[in-house]
Design an enzyme around this catalytic site. Structure first.
Site, mmCIF file in Angstrom:
data_model
loop_
_atom_site.group_PDB
_atom_site.id
_atom_site.type_symbol
_atom_site.label_atom_id
_atom_site.label_comp_id
_atom_site.label_asym_id
_atom_site.label_seq_id
_atom_site.Cartn_x
_atom_site.Cartn_y
_atom_site.Cartn_z
ATOM 1 N N GLU A 184 -13.537 -1.448 -4.760
ATOM 2 C CA GLU A 184 -13.865 -1.159 -3.365
ATOM 3 C C GLU A 184 -14.709 0.095 -3.219
ATOM 4 O O GLU A 184 -15.503 0.209 -2.305
ATOM 5 C CB GLU A 184 -12.584 -0.996 -2.529
ATOM 6 C CG GLU A 184 -11.861 -2.299 -2.240
ATOM 7 C CD GLU A 184 -11.022 -2.777 -3.396
ATOM 8 O OE1 GLU A 184 -10.869 -2.027 -4.374
ATOM 9 O OE2 GLU A 184 -10.502 -3.905 -3.315
ATOM 10 N N HIS A 241 -0.078 -4.970 3.349
ATOM 11 C CA HIS A 241 -1.214 -5.803 3.757
ATOM 12 C C HIS A 241 -1.288 -5.991 5.253
ATOM 13 O O HIS A 241 -1.974 -6.887 5.733
ATOM 14 C CB HIS A 241 -1.114 -7.182 3.079
ATOM 15 C CG HIS A 241 -1.446 -7.150 1.622
ATOM 16 N ND1 HIS A 241 -0.573 -6.682 0.680
ATOM 17 C CD2 HIS A 241 -2.564 -7.508 0.950
ATOM 18 C CE1 HIS A 241 -1.139 -6.752 -0.515
ATOM 19 N NE2 HIS A 241 -2.348 -7.251 -0.382
#
Lengths: 375, 334
Positions: free
Chosen positions: B70, B133
């Site tokens: 990322e 999440h």
């Protein structure tokens, strides 16, 4: 009682108690020698590994079923195909050692001491779950097992931290720190390699290379797919992760390395997952059904062990079938529990935010909803 | 005198996913410098299928599968990347680059180096994906000067805001919502055009009303409209404002509404502390609308806990329509 006696008489009379096997040699990196290639497996060990792998296999398949029935929800990453890794590793470490992995964690939760019942009830989000239903598939913990981590690669620095604690406390324990081929390209892993090597931490880094990071094959993600070499200054082993004896022997070798104060070591386990990345991935858009079938027929870890034991007269077909029946029953009972146990009580909603805090007030969805948290 | 019978403009139903897809498709076609990168965006068609078909159409150069890194946010001089995060939870791995490299560079270089980049992906809670999440990052990104932050609700929002984000010269964070991806909404004829954009920094009144103002972003706009429908039966007419943009926030629209209705409830999925509702409260107090309030502003938010997994607990961790209805009545002292 009589039956048991007859069985044990059969054991000694009819079965080989142990046999020596030739296993695949490991590729080594920055090591003068590797793990042994001639290993001894006892009948008891064989039966235990068989039972454990079969339990894990059946548990994951049951989870697949429950997910399709929508009794399990959210994320569910199944481990079937990779059983030899978890079982082989645990065979060469102690429960007093430590282990941390990523989200494909149901198998490890089991080998580290969780029961099938607690694991399944966690998947179905019930109060009897190993995390009381609050964690779910990716967040299961037990003693000396630190999950169960959802953010790819983030568990690796944590694993080194556990190893640091082991060294600090001088308890001769080590930490097994697992990650996948996808995670292997994360920067934080290289930072961890550096610190672990610099400080000679007792950590075994293990890359479970199942060839695909979600839908991306290793060739498309990594400049170097020699994951066992990527520790650069950390010695490495490339291991056949489908053979429980290979994994066991390599882990034994790695554990000796760590415990003798030499610092970290890296193991790449070449393995395979039969399911897709998760239950929402059919697993056939980026690989062929033929490939999956080939691995299943030629390299299945449970079949491999079974063949070895049968061809060396270490167990009978009936005996293994009996284990299968017992395992099936255990899974059915656990699934029954997991589907009938009630959901966690609402009072549990806000608990466990902080440790050791006397009762804390927690804001609910609106200012009039004053909820309570206890540690 | 004859009047030609004019049928109403042809509106179509389109899911948020398809609207985002269309937005990217149109912008990729319009400007060669635009490209998409992220995990599984190309050959897998996108983890949530938002980029379906784009790799097939535009190829390896414009649609790029990345490894799981990322932090490799590219400051491609002269190009206009769309950087997809599989979810914004993973953006934390890259957040230093988003803030310190993307957001601040134009300022630090006194206007020399602009950063026309889009960060997009699903934000906030989904269903049963547990604590790591499910976080909402609207407040975190909304905190930082130099970033624009948008949070679309329906398909028109999704298409119009994403197109504006891609055309914007500044770093824009587009907070999508996974649960909305598959939901169909009406797309007006205007919205179907290749040049349809929605200005960043302008909220939309989704429903007019006089009794109370409800302000929300993303999924909770829908919840507010549902609550408004129920409350209307009891004679309470809610004015529902869809924020559309978190930063720069259209406070003026909220103030105008509050000066009419005298009551305000904010609704968000994120945690209460230092959140969107908290910011709105502060801004209202600092401005002309404060004197028009007949009662304190009420914030409806997610519960102040990490997201639990079990369904019953998860359902009680987020604002439900009944929580909004309850809060409206409490605010109106009914």
């Amino acid at each position: 009682m009589v039956k048991a006696m007859i069985t044990s008489a059969r054991t000694y009379a009819d079965f080989t108690t142990q046999a020596t096997f030739e296993i695949k040699k490991c590729d080594v990196f920055k090591l003068d020698e590797g793990p042994a290639t001639q290993v001894v497996l006892t009948r008891d060990e064989g039966l235990q590994y068989y039972r454990t792998m079969q339990t894990m296999r059946r548990m994951e398949l049951k989870a697949d079923q429950l997910y399709k029935q929508k009794i399990i929800r959210g994320f569910c990453h199944l481990y079937d195909g990779q059983e030899a890794c978890a079982v082989g590793i645990e065979a060469s470490i102690n429960l007093s050692d430590h282990l941390i992995t990523a989200y494909r964690a149901h198998g490890y939760t089991y080998t580290r001491g969780g029961t099938v019942k607690e694991i399944m009830a966690e998947l179905t989000g019930r109060r009897g779950g190993i995390a009381k239903g609050k964690g779910g598939s990716m967040h299961m913990y037990c003693k000396h097992f630190y999950g169960g981590n959802g953010i790819v690669g983030a568990q690796v620095p944590l694993g080194a931290g556990v190893a640091l604690a082991c060294k600090y406390q001088g308890n001769n324990e080590l930490c097994v720190c697992l990650y996948g081929d996808g995670a292997a390209n994360q920067g934080q892993i290289f930072e961890t390699y550096n610190m672990a090597a610099l400080w000679k931490l007792p950590v075994i880094f293990i890359c479970e290379n199942n060839r695909y990071g979600m839908g991306t094959s290793v060739e498309r993600a990594a400049a170097s797919t020699d994951y066992f070499k990527r520790g650069e200054f950390i010695p490495g082993l490339r291991v056949d992760g489908m053979d429980v004896l290979c994994v066991r022997e390599a882990t034994r070798f790695a554990a000796d390395h760590c415990r003798s104060g030499k610092g970290p070591i890296l193991m790449e386990l070449q393995t395979y997952r039969y399911h897709g990345h998760s239950m929402s991935d059919p697993g056939v858009s980026y690989r062929t059904r033929e490939e999956i079938q080939e691995v299943r027929s030629k390299s299945d870890p449970i079949s491999m062990l079974k063949d070895r034991m049968l061809s060396n007269n270490m167990a009978s077909v009936e005996e293994l079938k009996e284990i299968d029946v017992e395992v099936r029953k255990e899974i059915e009972d656990a699934a029954q529990f997991a589907t009938t146990d009630p959901e966690p009580p609402l009072e549990e909603l806000c608990n466990h935010i902080f440790c050791d805090m006397p009762s804390l007030e927690v804001r609910g969805t609106n200012p009039w909803a004053k909820l309570k948290s206890v540690s | 005198m004859r009047d030609f019978h004019r049928s109403a403009p042809a509106a179509v139903q389109m899911t948020v996913r398809d609207a985002l897809n269309q937005a990217m498709d149109e912008e990729l076609e319009r400007d060669e410098r635009v490209f998409l990168l992220g995990e599984e965006v190309a050959q897998y068609d996108g983890a949530y299928k938002v980029s379906r078909g784009l790799w097939k159409k535009y190829g390896d150069k414009r649609i790029i599968d990345t490894p799981i890194s990322e932090i490799n946010v590219l400051l491609q001089a002269g190009l206009r990347p769309i950087c997809e995060f599989m979810t914004f939870n993973f953006s934390m791995q890259a957040i230093d680059q988003i803030i310190n490299s993307a957001a601040k560079t134009y300022y630090m270089s006194a206007g020399l180096q602009s950063v026309p980049i889009v960060f997009r992906g699903p934000n906030g809670a989904s269903a049963g994906v547990a604590a790591q999440h499910s976080q909402c990052f609207a407040a975190w990104y909304g905190h930082c000067p130099g970033l624009k932050v948008v949070s679309p609700w329906n398909s028109e929002d999704a298409k119009g805001l994403l197109k504006s984000a891609i055309r914007d010269e500044n770093p824009v964070v587009v907070l999508e919502n996974e649960l909305l991806y598959g939901v169909p909404f009406e797309m007006s004829e205007e919205a179907q055009s290749k040049d349809f954009t929605i200005p960043i920094g302008k909220a939309k009144i989704e429903r007019q009303g006089n009794s109370i103002t409800l302000v929300a972003h993303s999924r909770y706009v829908g919840h507010c409209l549902d609550a408004a429908a129920v409350l209307a039966k009891e004679g309470i007419e809610c004015e529902v404002i869809n924020l559309r943009t978190i930063r720069p926030m259209d406070v003026e629209s909220i103030e105008t509404s509050v000066m009419k209705t005298n009551h305000l409830v904010t609704v968000e999925g994120g945690w209460p502390q230092f959140g969107i509702g908290a910011e709105i409260c502060a801004r209202i107090m600092e401005g002309p609308a404060f004197n028009y309030l007949d009662s304190p502003v009420t914030r409806v938010t997610g519960v102040d806990i990490p997201m639990p997994y079990a369904k019953i607990l998860e359902d009680h961790s987020l604002p439900q329509v009944k929580d909004i209805i309850f809060s409206v009545k409490k605010t109106l002292n009914i």
